[in-house]
Motif scaffolding. Structure first.
Motif, PDB file in Angstrom:
ATOM      1  N   LYS A  18       0.544  68.111  37.086  1.00 44.42           N
ATOM      2  CA  LYS A  18       1.942  68.539  36.969  1.00 44.42           C
ATOM      3  C   LYS A  18       2.824  67.946  38.073  1.00 44.42           C
ATOM      4  CE  LYS A  18       0.742  72.910  34.735  1.00 44.42           C
ATOM      5  NZ  LYS A  18       0.688  74.376  34.881  1.00 44.42           N
ATOM      6  N   ASP A  19       2.182  67.626  39.201  1.00 45.02           N
ATOM      7  CA  ASP A  19       2.931  67.063  40.330  1.00 45.02           C
ATOM      8  C   ASP A  19       2.209  65.846  40.871  1.00 45.02           C
ATOM      9  OD1 ASP A  19       5.216  68.951  41.286  1.00 45.02           O
ATOM     10  OD2 ASP A  19       3.570  70.275  40.703  1.00 45.02           O
ATOM     11  N   TYR A  37       9.467  56.533  41.647  1.00 43.10           N
ATOM     12  CA  TYR A  37      10.673  56.323  40.834  1.00 43.10           C
ATOM     13  C   TYR A  37      10.318  56.348  39.342  1.00 43.10           C
ATOM     14  CZ  TYR A  37      15.211  54.294  39.609  1.00 43.10           C
ATOM     15  OH  TYR A  37      16.457  54.068  39.077  1.00 43.10           O
ATOM     16  N   GLN A  40       9.571  59.942  38.239  1.00 44.90           N
ATOM     17  CA  GLN A  40      10.821  60.704  38.211  1.00 44.90           C
ATOM     18  C   GLN A  40      11.671  60.337  36.993  1.00 44.90           C
ATOM     19  OE1 GLN A  40      12.807  62.344  41.847  1.00 44.90           O
ATOM     20  NE2 GLN A  40      14.259  60.732  41.489  1.00 44.90           N
ATOM     21  N   ALA A  41      11.641  59.084  36.613  1.00 44.91           N
ATOM     22  CA  ALA A  41      12.478  58.648  35.480  1.00 44.91           C
ATOM     23  C   ALA A  41      11.795  58.823  34.132  1.00 44.91           C
ATOM     24  CB  ALA A  41      12.866  57.178  35.668  1.00 44.91           C
ATOM     25  N   GLU A  42      10.475  58.690  34.083  1.00 48.99           N
ATOM     26  CA  GLU A  42       9.803  58.571  32.783  1.00 48.99           C
ATOM     27  C   GLU A  42       8.992  59.784  32.348  1.00 48.99           C
ATOM     28  OE1 GLU A  42      10.414  56.162  30.823  1.00 48.99           O
ATOM     29  OE2 GLU A  42      11.206  54.588  32.115  1.00 48.99           O
ATOM     30  N   SER A  43       8.568  60.617  33.299  1.00 53.28           N
ATOM     31  CA  SER A  43       7.626  61.651  32.889  1.00 53.28           C
ATOM     32  C   SER A  43       8.306  62.918  32.389  1.00 53.28           C
ATOM     33  CB  SER A  43       6.689  62.006  34.048  1.00 53.28           C
ATOM     34  OG  SER A  43       5.821  63.040  33.627  1.00 53.28           O
ATOM     35  N   ALA A  44       7.802  63.422  31.279  1.00 51.89           N
ATOM     36  CA  ALA A  44       8.286  64.697  30.740  1.00 51.89           C
ATOM     37  C   ALA A  44       7.388  65.852  31.157  1.00 51.89           C
ATOM     38  CB  ALA A  44       8.351  64.617  29.217  1.00 51.89           C
ATOM     39  N   THR A  45       6.229  65.548  31.738  1.00 49.86           N
ATOM     40  CA  THR A  45       5.285  66.619  32.096  1.00 49.86           C
ATOM     41  C   THR A  45       5.066  66.753  33.598  1.00 49.86           C
ATOM     42  OG1 THR A  45       3.377  65.122  31.976  1.00 49.86           O
ATOM     43  CG2 THR A  45       3.964  66.308  29.953  1.00 49.86           C
ATOM     44  N   MET A  46       5.459  65.722  34.348  1.00 46.06           N
ATOM     45  CA  MET A  46       5.159  65.720  35.787  1.00 46.06           C
ATOM     46  C   MET A  46       6.425  65.589  36.622  1.00 46.06           C
ATOM     47  SD  MET A  46       1.816  63.235  35.815  1.00 46.06           S
ATOM     48  CE  MET A  46       2.385  62.090  34.540  1.00 46.06           C
ATOM     49  N   HIS A  47       6.335  66.112  37.832  1.00 47.02           N
ATOM     50  CA  HIS A  47       7.364  65.877  38.835  1.00 47.02           C
ATOM     51  C   HIS A  47       6.756  65.030  39.948  1.00 47.02           C
ATOM     52  CE1 HIS A  47       9.151  69.379  36.831  1.00 47.02           C
ATOM     53  NE2 HIS A  47      10.303  68.877  37.235  1.00 47.02           N
ATOM     54  N   ALA A  49       7.197  63.517  44.138  1.00 44.21           N
ATOM     55  CA  ALA A  49       7.852  63.520  45.447  1.00 44.21           C
ATOM     56  C   ALA A  49       7.279  62.368  46.262  1.00 44.21           C
ATOM     57  CB  ALA A  49       7.655  64.853  46.162  1.00 44.21           C
ATOM     58  N   HIS A  63       3.994  74.055  45.218  1.00 41.79           N
ATOM     59  CA  HIS A  63       3.338  73.679  43.959  1.00 41.79           C
ATOM     60  C   HIS A  63       1.973  73.034  44.182  1.00 41.79           C
ATOM     61  CE1 HIS A  63       6.954  74.414  41.516  1.00 41.79           C
ATOM     62  NE2 HIS A  63       7.622  73.888  42.516  1.00 41.79           N
TER      63      HIS A  63
ATOM     64  N   GLN B  40      12.317  71.794  47.921  1.00 42.75           N
ATOM     65  CA  GLN B  40      11.026  71.084  47.897  1.00 42.75           C
ATOM     66  C   GLN B  40       9.974  71.802  48.737  1.00 42.75           C
ATOM     67  OE1 GLN B  40      10.633  66.723  47.151  1.00 42.75           O
ATOM     68  NE2 GLN B  40      10.177  66.611  49.302  1.00 42.75           N
ATOM     69  N   ALA B  59      19.135  56.476  35.350  1.00 40.55           N
ATOM     70  CA  ALA B  59      17.726  56.800  35.053  1.00 40.55           C
ATOM     71  C   ALA B  59      17.549  58.319  35.027  1.00 40.55           C
ATOM     72  CB  ALA B  59      16.816  56.165  36.104  1.00 40.55           C
ATOM     73  N   PRO B  60      18.126  58.979  34.031  1.00 42.58           N
ATOM     74  CA  PRO B  60      18.078  60.447  34.018  1.00 42.58           C
ATOM     75  C   PRO B  60      16.667  60.976  33.802  1.00 42.58           C
ATOM     76  CG  PRO B  60      19.018  59.604  31.970  1.00 42.58           C
ATOM     77  CD  PRO B  60      18.832  58.422  32.869  1.00 42.58           C
ATOM     78  N   LYS B  62      13.569  63.100  32.507  1.00 47.13           N
ATOM     79  CA  LYS B  62      13.278  63.670  31.182  1.00 47.13           C
ATOM     80  C   LYS B  62      13.287  65.199  31.204  1.00 47.13           C
ATOM     81  CE  LYS B  62      11.431  59.755  28.875  1.00 47.13           C
ATOM     82  NZ  LYS B  62      12.325  58.837  29.559  1.00 47.13           N
ATOM     83  N   HIS B  63      13.182  65.800  32.375  1.00 41.47           N
ATOM     84  CA  HIS B  63      13.200  67.258  32.469  1.00 41.47           C
ATOM     85  C   HIS B  63      14.608  67.840  32.321  1.00 41.47           C
ATOM     86  CE1 HIS B  63       9.011  67.527  33.891  1.00 41.47           C
ATOM     87  NE2 HIS B  63       9.258  66.446  34.589  1.00 41.47           N
TER      88      HIS B  63
END
Lengths: 322, 322
Positions: A18-19, A37, A40-47, A49, A63, B40, B59-60, B62-63
């Motif tokens: 998830k992270d 980067y 942050q831009a592409e994932s719908a399931t992960m965040h 840092a 988290h 954070q 680059a918005p 996905k969340h």
């Protein structure tokens, strides 16, 4: 390295990631930024840092746990801040992948899913840290997100990028000499980039110039340039502009237009002109930094020769206690 | 401003906030960093991202959606990148809070939960952007996280910080003059900080010096300093070190020890010596940057007078097309 195998083994143990925390110091931290980067831009399931390793240990995110993945890089493999952060995260139950050049280091530990990379010029870009990270994340996204669409284009890009970089290296050699000839006495310069390539403005500054050439400089985001830093611009100031191909190019182009009008001394390193266009538009954003890193290596070589300042000369790092 | 009311209204419409995006440009982006750092480090339910407004639109994540909160700041209220990003996020269903100084601006729009702040010196720090953001996030955490423990200490800190800052401003005035007297001709300097206060090293550089004094400088993270940038250090280079009180102080102290040994010209702005210790240790990390911002204002005033370079003089911003 078998990125798919590493990722599948991690997912088997950790169910879901998830992270993703990208942790390192200095040049190794630079190498991890494009991956940050990308998530942050592409994932719908992960965040994601991205932070200096010690800052992570000092202020660890709440988290952090079983569903976290740490991607850490330490060239020498024993950087204390990075090793401490990785061990701390491992104790908290997180999955860990370490990248290091040194197989005899603390990072080459089986609890850390270590990946040993070679760093020589002739090594394929896919096998160096930025390529390895992109490969890993591409596999992670494919395994975890059914709607992920970039898998094939990124895999293709990883096959193409080495040839692009090596051709670009040949193409710029003479211009790095001319750059050094014109500017080797410059007291100070600014380096700009944006998007995933902002990392390369940072790395060019802190590693290639401050560390390896003892040259004063500052890194700037090409978008942020217009909200303050551009006020120093005049005909005497020197700029290096990293122009990405891809979605953030409009920020770099805006900076170029301004420099053309108000500056006199600026060097444009244009990924598009250097052949990055062979990579599919959908994912070229994540390949620009690989090319820019290779270009920073060429420019620092040009400066080294003209300034007679050996790239490997250090007065503090590894020389004194600190 | 009634932070609690704003947050409760947002939570009523959006049920739960899972992502907080901090978006702005330049100095306003600086003001949002401590809030990003706070989420954070402290939140168990939310993730945070901090980025130039235009990069967010390009680059918005996905969340982005109903469970996202955008905190955006634009001093003038019409910064195109910020307004575009906020409108885009609003269309995607996100909750939005805008901070602006200008009640007649695009940011003062009822869909954006606008907060109009005053900026005059005598205004309470709690009512300026950094204070407002911390107040909002404190209410958000309290409303959303049953285990959140910092509510009272942060609320107390917000009551104390104004007196601390105003006392520190008086205390440093003479030393800012002495600093300017010694260093006003310096061609270049480095500014360091870490943790939430890294933002103030950035803001001091890009706003107070590059924008307002047309002075060349570079911002560095005090931890990262040891992984490259410290190689330029010698007796001729000038440094400003922002020493935080709190968990990341050890990184700043390490930098100080190095400067004491290898540098000659350095100015230490020590939050502890300037009275930040009145704030509870558990949350002082998030108050250092408010104090450092006020200090950067004093130092730039000292430089303005000695350098005879008016702080409000611009050659590009608001003057030419770009």
């Amino acid at each position: 390295m078998n990125a798919k195998k590493t990722i599948l083994e991690i997912l088997e143990k950790h169910d879901e990631i998830k992270d993703v925390y990208f942790l390192a110091c200095g040049g190794s931290l630079v190498d991890l930024y494009p991956g940050f980067y990308f998530i942050q831009a592409e994932s719908a399931t992960m965040h994601a840092a991205w932070l200096p390793a010690r800052e992570f240990t000092i202020a660890p995110p709440k988290h952090l746990g079983k569903h976290s993945l740490i991607i850490a890089c330490s060239h020498g493999g024993n950087t204390k801040e990075t090793v401490d952060a990785v061990r701390f995260a491992h104790e908290k139950g997180a999955a860990v992948i370490t990248l290091t050049h040194n197989k005899d280091s603390a990072c080459n530990d089986s609890t850390m899913n270590p990946i040993i990379y070679d760093w020589a010029e002739e090594v394929d870009e896919k096998e160096k840290p930025q390529g390895i990270v992109l490969d890993l994340l591409n596999e992670l996204m494919k395994a975890q997100e059914p709607d992920y669409k970039l898998y094939d284009t990124i895999a293709e890009g990883l096959l193409k990028i080495d040839r692009i970089v090596k051709a670009a290296v040949k193409k710029v050699q003479n211009r790095t000499w001319v750059f050094a000839e014109k500017y080797y006495k410059e007291p100070f310069l600014y380096i700009m980039g944006s998007g995933a390539s902002f990392s390369q403005a940072y790395g060019f500054s802190i590693c290639s110039l401050q560390e390896m050439q003892w040259m004063d400089c500052c890194y700037l985001h090409s978008g942020e340039y217009f909200h303050g830093p551009f006020e120093v611009t005049d005909e005497d100031h020197l700029y290096i502009l990293l122009m990405s191909k891809g979605s953030n190019r409009i920020m770099d182009e805006r900076a170029l237009t301004f420099l053309q009008k108000y500056a006199n001394k600026y060097e444009v390193i244009d990924a598009e002109e250097l052949g990055i266009g062979e990579i599919d538009d959908s994912c070229v954003d994540y390949f620009n930094p690989i090319l820019f890193y290779a270009m920073s290596v060429e420019y620092r070589k040009g400066l080294q020769d003209k300034r007679r300042h050996p790239l490997d000369m250090r007065r503090y790092m590894g020389v004194v206690e600190y």
